[in-house]
Structures are given as C-alpha cells and as structure tokens.
Design a protein around this motif. Structure first.
Motif, PDB file in Angstrom:
ATOM      1  N   UNK A  35      56.993 -53.243  -0.915  1.00 29.26           N
ATOM      2  CA  UNK A  35      57.963 -53.805   0.013  1.00 29.26           C
ATOM      3  C   UNK A  35      58.638 -55.063  -0.523  1.00 29.26           C
ATOM      4  N   UNK A  36      57.872 -55.986  -1.041  1.00 32.24           N
ATOM      5  CA  UNK A  36      58.455 -57.251  -1.506  1.00 32.24           C
ATOM      6  C   UNK A  36      59.001 -57.167  -2.931  1.00 32.24           C
ATOM      7  N   UNK A  37      58.857 -56.022  -3.565  1.00 28.82           N
ATOM      8  CA  UNK A  37      59.353 -55.858  -4.934  1.00 28.82           C
ATOM      9  C   UNK A  37      60.702 -55.151  -5.000  1.00 28.82           C
ATOM     10  N   UNK A  38      61.112 -54.541  -3.890  1.00 27.56           N
ATOM     11  CA  UNK A  38      62.356 -53.768  -3.887  1.00 27.56           C
ATOM     12  C   UNK A  38      63.311 -54.287  -2.824  1.00 27.56           C
ATOM     13  N   UNK A  39      64.595 -54.247  -3.151  1.00 33.25           N
ATOM     14  CA  UNK A  39      65.630 -54.570  -2.168  1.00 33.25           C
ATOM     15  C   UNK A  39      66.608 -53.401  -2.135  1.00 33.25           C
ATOM     16  N   UNK A  40      67.506 -53.423  -1.189  1.00 32.82           N
ATOM     17  CA  UNK A  40      68.500 -52.349  -1.084  1.00 32.82           C
ATOM     18  C   UNK A  40      69.338 -52.237  -2.354  1.00 32.82           C
ATOM     19  N   UNK A  41      69.536 -53.343  -3.059  1.00 34.29           N
ATOM     20  CA  UNK A  41      70.340 -53.338  -4.279  1.00 34.29           C
ATOM     21  C   UNK A  41      69.674 -52.604  -5.440  1.00 34.29           C
ATOM     22  N   UNK A  42      68.375 -52.379  -5.363  1.00 31.66           N
ATOM     23  CA  UNK A  42      67.663 -51.720  -6.449  1.00 31.66           C
ATOM     24  C   UNK A  42      67.845 -50.203  -6.457  1.00 31.66           C
ATOM     25  N   UNK A  43      68.258 -49.644  -5.343  1.00 27.29           N
ATOM     26  CA  UNK A  43      68.364 -48.188  -5.215  1.00 27.29           C
ATOM     27  C   UNK A  43      69.700 -47.707  -5.764  1.00 27.29           C
ATOM     28  N   UNK A  44      69.676 -46.624  -6.501  1.00 25.38           N
ATOM     29  CA  UNK A  44      70.894 -46.061  -7.088  1.00 25.38           C
ATOM     30  C   UNK A  44      71.684 -45.280  -6.037  1.00 25.38           C
ATOM     31  N   UNK A  45      71.000 -44.453  -5.289  1.00 27.58           N
ATOM     32  CA  UNK A  45      71.675 -43.656  -4.267  1.00 27.58           C
ATOM     33  C   UNK A  45      71.800 -44.459  -2.981  1.00 27.58           C
ATOM     34  N   UNK A  46      73.008 -44.534  -2.419  1.00 27.61           N
ATOM     35  CA  UNK A  46      73.213 -45.297  -1.180  1.00 27.61           C
ATOM     36  C   UNK A  46      72.314 -44.829  -0.034  1.00 27.61           C
ATOM     37  N   UNK A  47      72.059 -43.522   0.058  1.00 32.86           N
ATOM     38  CA  UNK A  47      71.199 -43.014   1.127  1.00 32.86           C
ATOM     39  C   UNK A  47      69.774 -43.541   0.965  1.00 32.86           C
TER      40      UNK A  47
END
Length: 142
Positions: A35-47
C-alpha cells in the motif's frame, strides 16, 4: 543517444500489475505490504490506477479492499471496472510474491519516467539546446 535506445525500455509490467491487484483484493496482508509503496502514478494502465485508488480509499475508511467492496465502491463512484474486478478476483492468488511484483511495477514506472525525461532532452537537443544544460536538466528531473 538515439531514439532507438529509448524505444528498448519496456514501458510496463502488466503481469505484475495484475498480480498485485489480485493479491491485494484477496489478502489484507498483501495489500498492506504494498500500500505505501505504490501510488496511482505507478500503474501503466489507467484502469489499474483507478482500481488501486479505490482499494486505497476503502482501506483508509477501514474497509477491506476485497472484490465485493471494490466493485460496490467502483459502482458508487461511477467508475466502470466490473469486468476488471471479476477478471482479477478469479486470477491465481500469489500473495506471497506481492512484494516482488510491486518492485517490478515501481521499476517499470521509473523506466517510463526516465524515458519521458530522455525524450524531452532528445527533443530539446534537436532544437539546439546545449549538451551540458541538457545533462543538468535530465539529472534534475530524475
């Protein structure tokens, strides 16, 4: 450096994105691990980014981000993710390797940012920017 070098950088770790989302939906422990290692900006696919934001919102509200809650929250927020939630909720569970997959997602996000930075520098080089200034700008952006 040429544009060909930039093109060789893999842009995403889709399999890892799916593995983390699936594991986090089925295991609170897996979710808390990343949880604290990932943000929305880290994901490639918008979904995937939208789904992660929903899962984080649920968790922050004290609700386990399990598939039913995620689907309900997505519907409440008018986010069209039911097919993705069903698909991920039936994926093989790999909660034990969630940290490994998280690292791959962050690494891919870093590569994408590095690629964008290099592309901007390459464009500025084509516009006549000084190499030393470009190098300083690239270092500052990274």
């Amino acid at each position: 450096m040429t544009g060909a070098v930039i093109e060789e950088l893999p842009p995403a770790a889709i399999t890892s994105e799916r593995a983390v989302l699936a594991a986090a939906m089925w295991s609170v422990q897996a979710f808390k691990e990343v949880d604290d290692r990932l943000s929305a900006d880290d994901w490639y696919r918008p979904q995937h980014a939208q789904l992660w934001e929903i899962m984080q919102r649920l968790s922050a509200a004290g609700v386990s981000p399990e598939p039913g809650a995620v689907s309900a929250e997505a519907a409440r927020a008018s986010v069209d993710l039911p097919h993705l939630v069903v698909q991920l909720s039936t994926a093989p569970l790999g909660a034990g390797s969630v940290g490994y997959h998280c690292d791959l997602i962050v690494e891919a996000a870093t590569r994408r940012e590095f690629r964008r930075t290099l592309e901007r520098a390459w464009q500025r080089h084509g516009e006549g920017a000084e190499p030393v200034g470009l190098a300083e700008d690239v270092i500052a952006e990274l």
